[in-house]
Design a protein around this motif. Sequence first.
Motif, mmCIF file in Angstrom:
data_model
loop_
_atom_site.group_PDB
_atom_site.id
_atom_site.type_symbol
_atom_site.label_atom_id
_atom_site.label_comp_id
_atom_site.label_asym_id
_atom_site.label_seq_id
_atom_site.Cartn_x
_atom_site.Cartn_y
_atom_site.Cartn_z
ATOM 1 N N LEU A 128 0.732 -7.869 10.485
ATOM 2 C CA LEU A 128 1.974 -7.259 10.026
ATOM 3 C C LEU A 128 3.100 -7.446 11.019
ATOM 4 N N ALA A 129 2.776 -7.484 12.299
ATOM 5 C CA ALA A 129 3.809 -7.668 13.319
ATOM 6 C C ALA A 129 4.552 -8.979 13.124
ATOM 7 N N ALA A 130 3.875 -9.958 12.590
ATOM 8 C CA ALA A 130 4.486 -11.276 12.387
ATOM 9 C C ALA A 130 5.406 -11.307 11.174
ATOM 10 N N THR A 131 5.385 -10.262 10.339
ATOM 11 C CA THR A 131 6.201 -10.263 9.128
ATOM 12 C C THR A 131 7.606 -9.749 9.369
ATOM 13 N N ASP A 132 7.830 -9.044 10.471
ATOM 14 C CA ASP A 132 9.135 -8.433 10.772
ATOM 15 C C ASP A 132 9.575 -7.459 9.683
ATOM 16 N N SER A 133 8.618 -6.882 8.965
ATOM 17 C CA SER A 133 8.963 -5.930 7.912
ATOM 18 C C SER A 133 9.287 -4.561 8.510
ATOM 19 N N PRO A 134 10.335 -3.886 7.996
ATOM 20 C CA PRO A 134 10.624 -2.528 8.462
ATOM 21 C C PRO A 134 9.657 -1.495 7.890
ATOM 22 N N LYS A 135 8.775 -1.904 6.989
ATOM 23 C CA LYS A 135 7.850 -0.976 6.323
ATOM 24 C C LYS A 135 6.418 -1.194 6.784
ATOM 25 N N THR A 136 6.253 -1.460 8.087
ATOM 26 C CA THR A 136 4.927 -1.786 8.608
ATOM 27 C C THR A 136 3.903 -0.695 8.331
ATOM 28 N N GLU A 137 4.276 0.567 8.566
ATOM 29 C CA GLU A 137 3.307 1.649 8.393
ATOM 30 C C GLU A 137 2.916 1.832 6.927
ATOM 31 N N LEU A 138 3.882 1.687 6.017
ATOM 32 C CA LEU A 138 3.560 1.771 4.592
ATOM 33 C C LEU A 138 2.633 0.632 4.196
ATOM 34 N N LEU A 139 2.935 -0.569 4.654
ATOM 35 C CA LEU A 139 2.099 -1.722 4.313
ATOM 36 C C LEU A 139 0.701 -1.593 4.907
ATOM 37 N N LEU A 140 0.613 -1.045 6.127
ATOM 38 C CA LEU A 140 -0.695 -0.819 6.731
ATOM 39 C C LEU A 140 -1.503 0.161 5.884
ATOM 40 N N ASP A 141 -0.830 1.186 5.364
ATOM 41 C CA ASP A 141 -1.514 2.162 4.522
ATOM 42 C C ASP A 141 -1.943 1.547 3.193
ATOM 43 N N LEU A 142 -1.162 0.603 2.679
ATOM 44 C CA LEU A 142 -1.546 -0.070 1.439
ATOM 45 C C LEU A 142 -2.739 -1.004 1.661
ATOM 46 N N MET A 143 -2.835 -1.562 2.852
ATOM 47 C CA MET A 143 -3.931 -2.476 3.160
ATOM 48 C C MET A 143 -5.196 -1.749 3.605
ATOM 49 N N LEU A 144 -5.027 -0.606 4.255
ATOM 50 C CA LEU A 144 -6.181 0.152 4.748
ATOM 51 C C LEU A 144 -5.928 1.641 4.520
ATOM 52 N N PRO A 145 -5.974 2.079 3.260
ATOM 53 C CA PRO A 145 -5.692 3.484 2.946
ATOM 54 C C PRO A 145 -6.826 4.401 3.371
ATOM 55 N N SER A 146 -6.514 5.686 3.450
ATOM 56 C CA SER A 146 -7.530 6.670 3.838
ATOM 57 C C SER A 146 -8.482 6.975 2.688
ATOM 58 N N GLU A 147 -8.065 6.678 1.447
ATOM 59 C CA GLU A 147 -8.900 6.897 0.268
ATOM 60 C C GLU A 147 -9.480 5.557 -0.209
ATOM 61 N N PRO A 148 -10.592 5.597 -0.938
ATOM 62 C CA PRO A 148 -11.203 4.337 -1.411
ATOM 63 C C PRO A 148 -10.254 3.545 -2.307
ATOM 64 N N SER A 149 -10.228 2.236 -2.101
ATOM 65 C CA SER A 149 -9.411 1.348 -2.918
ATOM 66 C C SER A 149 -10.137 0.025 -3.080
ATOM 67 N N TYR A 150 -10.505 -0.301 -4.322
ATOM 68 C CA TYR A 150 -11.209 -1.557 -4.588
ATOM 69 C C TYR A 150 -10.309 -2.757 -4.311
ATOM 70 N N GLY A 151 -9.018 -2.624 -4.646
ATOM 71 C CA GLY A 151 -8.105 -3.715 -4.393
ATOM 72 C C GLY A 151 -7.831 -3.913 -2.917
ATOM 73 N N ALA A 152 -7.619 -2.817 -2.180
ATOM 74 C CA ALA A 152 -7.270 -2.929 -0.761
ATOM 75 C C ALA A 152 -8.406 -3.524 0.057
ATOM 76 N N CYS A 153 -9.646 -3.130 -0.222
ATOM 77 C CA CYS A 153 -10.756 -3.676 0.574
ATOM 78 C C CYS A 153 -10.900 -5.172 0.320
ATOM 79 N N THR A 154 -10.641 -5.602 -0.906
ATOM 80 C CA THR A 154 -10.719 -7.033 -1.198
ATOM 81 C C THR A 154 -9.534 -7.777 -0.606
ATOM 82 N N ASN A 155 -8.364 -7.148 -0.591
ATOM 83 C CA ASN A 155 -7.207 -7.769 0.071
ATOM 84 C C ASN A 155 -7.472 -8.012 1.552
ATOM 85 N N ARG A 156 -8.153 -7.077 2.194
ATOM 86 C CA ARG A 156 -8.485 -7.283 3.612
ATOM 87 C C ARG A 156 -9.448 -8.458 3.768
ATOM 88 N N ALA A 157 -10.378 -8.573 2.825
ATOM 89 C CA ALA A 157 -11.288 -9.726 2.859
ATOM 90 C C ALA A 157 -10.513 -11.023 2.668
#
Length: 441
Positions: free
Chosen positions: A83-112
Amino acid sequence: MRSVCLTLPTDRECVTTLRLLGEEAAYAVGHFDVEVHLLVLDSSAPETRAAHRAALGRLALPPRVRVHHFDEEEQRAFLRQALAATDSPKTELLLDLMLPSEPSYGACTNRAFLLSLALGCVSVHRRDSDSRYQEHDGEKVFPIHHELRALGARAADLIGDVDECDLTPREAARTVSLVGASFVGPPSVDIAEIAALDPEAYHDVVSLWAPADATEEERRALVAESFLGAGNAAFEGDHALLTRVDPMRVDMCNIAFQDVHARVPLPPATNTIGSDYFLLHLVHHAGLPGVLHNRHIVNYYTGERRTDSGFLAYQTRFVKFLLSMAHLHPAYAALARTGSDLLLDDGTVDAERVAAIVRRAAVVDPAENLDRLDRVGDAYRRLGGRYADFADRLRPSRESWPAEARSDMEDYALLIDIWPALVAGARRAGPPGPHAAQEEI
């Protein structure tokens, strides 16, 4: 030699599945000129993670199989680098979308997806922790057999190697982007108890994942085939169809992608089953070729779903799945209307156009989902027992859950926007460091 990623995201004990996954990886390097990165993304409890780490360490694997076992801390560190390489101002939101605290079938596959690209893999082959392989003549039937034969090839060049082909000449000129099959065994969605208790209630609930304008005949047809996979037929021999793969004929426990996963991610919705199927619809409607085969995975249920807490969690995910369809059906319809215009001149997916479709589909009349919740509540109260108790729990969520469904689509559009930069960042970052070298076998 190409590098491929055989991946398993998990949040529960699956030592036996890991051993079987190692056997599939060994089969791949024994039959194809590939290097396999066996990637396990582990969100389970510390004691279970330790058992997984030990089980992976005991695998006796050929030299061209490399094992990577990453816990959430390692995954988070990797994502921060990417994410640091994206220069996005929404890094924390994007981190939460990629690795949320609740189960997410899409997010775990996105990390893969991202980690496979960081490892230099051209394709990603996904399996689930609650599945096994069929056997035939004493040998396990591994789906990767068909996946490695077809992915990345020009479809027209494969016609002599498959049993059937129903592609048009224009489609056959494109590259195979998806190879998949389904499952045998229990239904993929654990609601058979509802059918046993009250078939009418089962119809009322399952039909709610149909489009709002579906006819009663279409709803009944959908209910009749929903979640059943390939039934219980035993594998008797290979069959491969070169086609635009029907999303209803494959399951995400038995799927492989090439290139498309580097263009568009999956919806990151939390506590929502079915949130990881979007790419199947995208590939189908864009007219990208795929292979539909019959090396079906064996599905089974874990005991956790039978507990009170497991029941509550699963029913929550099922109902949120129904609500997500108010947004996904308009998106799928738009994909179908756009057709091959979803592709750029080089035959790859136009992510900007997909993001625009998703963003428009986020805006729907909330009355549709309020009606869904009312109908689920009515059906569950008729079922009684813990279903009626769950229906009572729906009342406080009547406003918030439809709003969350819309927010999920808005977040998905944002993630598609940033995905090219995130992929580039992942490739530059490379895989996580501390355990990667230690766990290569």
